[in-house]
Design an enzyme around this catalytic site. Structure first.
Site, PDB file in Angstrom:
ATOM      1  CB  VAL A 108      -1.001  -0.048   1.217  1.00 23.27           C
ATOM      2  CG1 VAL A 108      -1.830  -1.056   1.234  1.00 23.27           C
ATOM      3  CG2 VAL A 108      -0.123   0.060   2.573  1.00 23.27           C
ATOM      4  CG  HIS A 124      -4.043  -6.051   0.013  1.00 23.82           C
ATOM      5  ND1 HIS A 124      -2.921  -6.723   0.366  1.00 23.82           N
ATOM      6  CD2 HIS A 124      -4.858  -7.019  -0.632  1.00 23.82           C
ATOM      7  CE1 HIS A 124      -3.241  -8.153   0.142  1.00 23.82           C
ATOM      8  NE2 HIS A 124      -4.388  -8.340  -0.276  1.00 23.82           N
ATOM      9  CB  CYS A 160     -17.154  12.337   4.526  1.00 23.35           C
ATOM     10  SG  CYS A 160     -17.398  13.000   3.262  1.00 23.35           S
ATOM     11  CG  ASN A 226      10.535 -14.734   0.850  1.00 24.51           C
ATOM     12  OD1 ASN A 226      11.063 -14.617   1.981  1.00 24.51           O
ATOM     13  ND2 ASN A 226       9.298 -14.507   1.157  1.00 24.51           N
TER      14      ASN A 226
HETATM   15  C1  BJW Z   1      12.038 -10.224   1.848  1.00 24.65           C
HETATM   16  C2  BJW Z   1      12.810  -9.587   2.286  1.00 24.65           C
HETATM   17  C3  BJW Z   1      13.757  -8.971   1.260  1.00 24.65           C
HETATM   18  C4  BJW Z   1      11.609 -10.010   4.095  1.00 24.65           C
HETATM   19  N1  BJW Z   1      13.627  -9.227  -0.207  1.00 24.65           N
HETATM   20  N2  BJW Z   1      11.906 -10.729   0.507  1.00 24.65           N
HETATM   21  C5  BJW Z   1      -8.573 -18.313   1.735  1.00 24.65           C
HETATM   22  C6  BJW Z   1      -7.885 -19.285   2.571  1.00 24.65           C
HETATM   23  C7  BJW Z   1      -7.597 -18.729   4.103  1.00 24.65           C
HETATM   24  C8  BJW Z   1      -8.062 -17.399   4.562  1.00 24.65           C
HETATM   25  C9  BJW Z   1      -8.911 -16.512   3.520  1.00 24.65           C
HETATM   26  C10 BJW Z   1      -8.972 -17.260   2.160  1.00 24.65           C
HETATM   27  N3  BJW Z   1      -9.746 -16.207   1.511  1.00 24.65           N
HETATM   28  C11 BJW Z   1      -9.873 -15.110   2.138  1.00 24.65           C
HETATM   29  C12 BJW Z   1      -9.220 -15.364   3.326  1.00 24.65           C
HETATM   30  C13 BJW Z   1      -9.438 -14.505   4.505  1.00 24.65           C
HETATM   31  C14 BJW Z   1      -8.358 -13.627   4.647  1.00 24.65           C
HETATM   32  C15 BJW Z   1      -7.005 -14.242   4.542  1.00 24.65           C
HETATM   33  O1  BJW Z   1      -6.127 -14.488   3.567  1.00 24.65           O
HETATM   34  N4  BJW Z   1      -6.387 -14.504   5.938  1.00 24.65           N
HETATM   35  C16 BJW Z   1      -5.171 -15.318   5.801  1.00 24.65           C
HETATM   36  C17 BJW Z   1      -4.247 -14.565   6.728  1.00 24.65           C
HETATM   37  C18 BJW Z   1      -5.713 -16.635   6.737  1.00 24.65           C
HETATM   38  N5  BJW Z   1      -8.375 -12.647   3.473  1.00 24.65           N
HETATM   39  C19 BJW Z   1      -9.074 -11.521   3.404  1.00 24.65           C
HETATM   40  O2  BJW Z   1      -9.646 -11.156   4.399  1.00 24.65           O
HETATM   41  C20 BJW Z   1      -9.140 -10.700   2.213  1.00 24.65           C
HETATM   42  N6  BJW Z   1     -10.586 -10.427   1.695  1.00 24.65           N
HETATM   43  C21 BJW Z   1     -11.198 -11.210   1.226  1.00 24.65           C
HETATM   44  O3  BJW Z   1     -10.852 -12.434   0.806  1.00 24.65           O
HETATM   45  O4  BJW Z   1     -12.720 -10.787   1.131  1.00 24.65           O
HETATM   46  C22 BJW Z   1     -13.644 -12.067   0.820  1.00 24.65           C
HETATM   47  C23 BJW Z   1     -15.033 -11.096   0.859  1.00 24.65           C
HETATM   48  C24 BJW Z   1     -15.632 -11.322  -0.482  1.00 24.65           C
HETATM   49  C25 BJW Z   1     -16.869 -10.389  -0.308  1.00 24.65           C
HETATM   50  C26 BJW Z   1     -17.234  -9.675   0.582  1.00 24.65           C
HETATM   51  C27 BJW Z   1     -16.588  -9.591   1.616  1.00 24.65           C
HETATM   52  C28 BJW Z   1     -15.204 -10.098   1.712  1.00 24.65           C
HETATM   53  C29 BJW Z   1      -8.440  -9.286   2.426  1.00 24.65           C
HETATM   54  C30 BJW Z   1      -7.129  -9.272   2.749  1.00 24.65           C
HETATM   55  C31 BJW Z   1      -6.545  -8.079   3.288  1.00 24.65           C
HETATM   56  C32 BJW Z   1      -5.058  -7.839   3.693  1.00 24.65           C
HETATM   57  N7  BJW Z   1      -4.708  -6.614   4.142  1.00 24.65           N
HETATM   58  C33 BJW Z   1      -3.495  -6.427   4.586  1.00 24.65           C
HETATM   59  C34 BJW Z   1      -3.439  -5.028   5.428  1.00 24.65           C
HETATM   60  C35 BJW Z   1      -3.549  -3.757   4.155  1.00 24.65           C
HETATM   61  C36 BJW Z   1      -3.421  -2.640   4.896  1.00 24.65           C
HETATM   62  C37 BJW Z   1      -2.264  -2.240   5.733  1.00 24.65           C
HETATM   63  O5  BJW Z   1      -1.177  -2.275   5.155  1.00 24.65           O
HETATM   64  O6  BJW Z   1      -2.424  -2.009   7.114  1.00 24.65           O
HETATM   65  O7  BJW Z   1      -2.519  -6.482   3.534  1.00 24.65           O
HETATM   66  S1  BJW Z   1      -2.951  -7.723   5.874  1.00 24.65           S
HETATM   67  C38 BJW Z   1      -1.164  -7.406   5.284  1.00 24.65           C
HETATM   68  O8  BJW Z   1      -0.930  -8.827   4.692  1.00 24.65           O
HETATM   69  C39 BJW Z   1      -1.264  -6.582   4.051  1.00 24.65           C
HETATM   70  C40 BJW Z   1      -0.209  -7.236   2.977  1.00 24.65           C
HETATM   71  O9  BJW Z   1      -0.549  -6.861   1.727  1.00 24.65           O
HETATM   72  C41 BJW Z   1      -0.717  -8.712   3.112  1.00 24.65           C
HETATM   73  C42 BJW Z   1       0.420  -9.717   2.950  1.00 24.65           C
HETATM   74  O10 BJW Z   1       1.556  -9.595   3.619  1.00 24.65           O
HETATM   75  P1  BJW Z   1       2.777  -9.761   2.620  1.00 24.65           P
HETATM   76  O11 BJW Z   1       3.184  -8.544   1.672  1.00 24.65           O
HETATM   77  O12 BJW Z   1       3.373 -11.204   2.149  1.00 24.65           O
HETATM   78  O13 BJW Z   1       4.175  -9.398   4.001  1.00 24.65           O
HETATM   79  P2  BJW Z   1       4.825 -10.500   5.114  1.00 24.65           P
HETATM   80  O14 BJW Z   1       5.114  -9.825   6.132  1.00 24.65           O
HETATM   81  O15 BJW Z   1       3.592 -11.529   5.414  1.00 24.65           O
HETATM   82  O16 BJW Z   1       5.633 -11.260   4.301  1.00 24.65           O
HETATM   83  C43 BJW Z   1       7.022 -10.711   4.156  1.00 24.65           C
HETATM   84  C44 BJW Z   1       7.818 -11.415   3.113  1.00 24.65           C
HETATM   85  O17 BJW Z   1       8.896 -10.540   2.907  1.00 24.65           O
HETATM   86  C45 BJW Z   1       8.345 -12.602   4.207  1.00 24.65           C
HETATM   87  O18 BJW Z   1       8.137 -13.777   3.727  1.00 24.65           O
HETATM   88  C46 BJW Z   1      10.042 -12.285   4.489  1.00 24.65           C
HETATM   89  O19 BJW Z   1      10.585 -13.424   4.438  1.00 24.65           O
HETATM   90  C47 BJW Z   1      10.160 -11.577   2.885  1.00 24.65           C
HETATM   91  N8  BJW Z   1      10.985 -10.469   2.961  1.00 24.65           N
HETATM   92  N9  BJW Z   1      12.804  -9.020   3.611  1.00 24.65           N
HETATM   93  C48 BJW Z   1      12.571 -10.259  -0.268  1.00 24.65           C
HETATM   94  N10 BJW Z   1      14.711  -8.102   1.568  1.00 24.65           N
END
Ligand code: BJW
Length: 260
Positions: A108, A124, A160, A226
């Site tokens: 984001v 996101h 708003c 990664n």
């Molecule tokens: C390096 C490095 C370097 C370090 N070089 N690498 C199916 C199965 C299970 C659950 C669900 C499913 N479908 C939906 C769900 C529920 C849920 C979900 O996924 N939950 C799981 C966690 C269990 N999903 C949702 O709720 C989504 N919505 C949805 O599905 O809605 C359905 C719906 C339909 C109709 C009506 C209503 C609903 C929404 C998900 C939103 C995620 N939001 C966040 C916050 C955003 C705002 C904010 O910034 O505050 O998004 S959560 C957070 O996680 C953020 C990220 O984009 C997201 C992913 O994280 P990311 O980017 O992978 O970061 P990390 O920290 O996890 O990993 C970093 C990696 O980098 C690590 O691996 C390191 O090793 C590596 N790294 N240094 C390269 N130098």
């Protein structure tokens, strides 16, 4: 300690040279080298200090709007002070080089666009923007848009000016639906690509983590960059262990060397 020189597999360079469409999905790891904390890294990730369910859900915002607004204001400042790193810049070079290219990001922070990436799908949302909490016009509301216009507001959160609802960050919280158009763009780019990269994501958040399976199902070569293993590491063709800011520039260098 400096990382050792990176050798990119020749078979991957060959795949890239023959690719018509390249799709990349990025996560917080690509911005880690810009000083922006990831979410799930054990010591430094945001969730090591803060509880996701108390900050990144609609329920959390309704229960404690000031706390959530302040937390996002702090993160917005962090992001505003950050600059793109070598990983972001290398992806701009990859886009310039590829015949056709899509960058799907879960981030984001807007750093890909600042670096110069053009075809970006922000799954996101964007922390630099705000929208109304209960606004039926959503991003079309005249009060929505650049968050900085509310920086000096005494109200936390500000309201708003049109309908009085709370303003909130224009990001996708847990349990919220992603923008339908963005899902379609990401799904199409994942299905049609010849090479799919997953960069700096823990690959645990859905639907973002599902796009790689569409690429695999359609015969694309898949790459993970990664330093840590993810649930998808064993399924990709080319797991490249290390930092995005080191591996991506090395990949571009080798791609260009072998191309000339
Ligand atoms: C390096 C490095 C370097 C370090 N070089 N690498 C199916 C199965 C299970 C659950 C669900 C499913 N479908 C939906 C769900 C529920 C849920 C979900 O996924 N939950 C799981 C966690 C269990 N999903 C949702 O709720 C989504 N919505 C949805 O599905 O809605 C359905 C719906 C339909 C109709 C009506 C209503 C609903 C929404 C998900 C939103 C995620 N939001 C966040 C916050 C955003 C705002 C904010 O910034 O505050 O998004 S959560 C957070 O996680 C953020 C990220 O984009 C997201 C992913 O994280 P990311 O980017 O992978 O970061 P990390 O920290 O996890 O990993 C970093 C990696 O980098 C690590 O691996 C390191 O090793 C590596 N790294 N240094 C390269 N130098």
């Amino acid at each position: 300690m400096a990382e050792s020189p990176v050798e990119i597999p020749k078979a991957l360079i060959e795949k890239l040279r023959n690719a018509r469409h390249i799709t990349v999905i990025t996560g917080a790891g690509i911005s880690a080298e810009s000083g922006i904390p990831t979410f799930r890294d054990a010591q430094t990730g945001l969730w090591a200090k803060y509880r996701a369910e108390e900050l990144a859900t609609p329920e959390a915002f309704r229960a404690n709007p000031e706390l959530v607004w302040d937390w996002y204001s702090w993160r917005r400042k962090l992001v505003g002070d950050a600059a793109p790193n070598d990983g972001h810049h290398a992806l701009v070079e990859l886009e310039d080089w590829a015949p056709s290219f899509t960058l799907i990001t879960q981030n984001v922070d807007g750093l890909h666009q600042i670096a110069g990436s053009r075809n970006v799908v922000e799954l996101h949302g964007n922390i630099r923007k705000v929208k109304g909490l209960d606004c039926t016009r959503d991003r079309e509301c005249p009060a929505a848009g650049d968050a900085s216009r509310y920086d000096q507001s005494p109200d936390k959160p500000p309201r708003c000016e049109v309908c009085g609802t709370y303003m909130r960050p224009a990001v996708v919280w847990f349990g919220e639906a992603l923008d339908h158009n963005n899902i379609e763009l990401a799904a199409e780019a994942s299905s049609k690509c010849d090479v799919f990269f997953s960069v700096g994501t823990s690959a645990v958040v859905y639907p973002a983590a599902s796009f790689i399976y569409q690429a695999l199902a359609n015969g694309a070569a898949t790459v993970e960059i990664n330093p840590q293993p993810t649930p998808q590491s064993q399924e990709v063709h080319f797991p490249l262990k290390g930092s995005a800011g080191v591996i991506l520039p090395a990949l571009i260098k080798q791609l260009k060397e072998q191309h000339s």
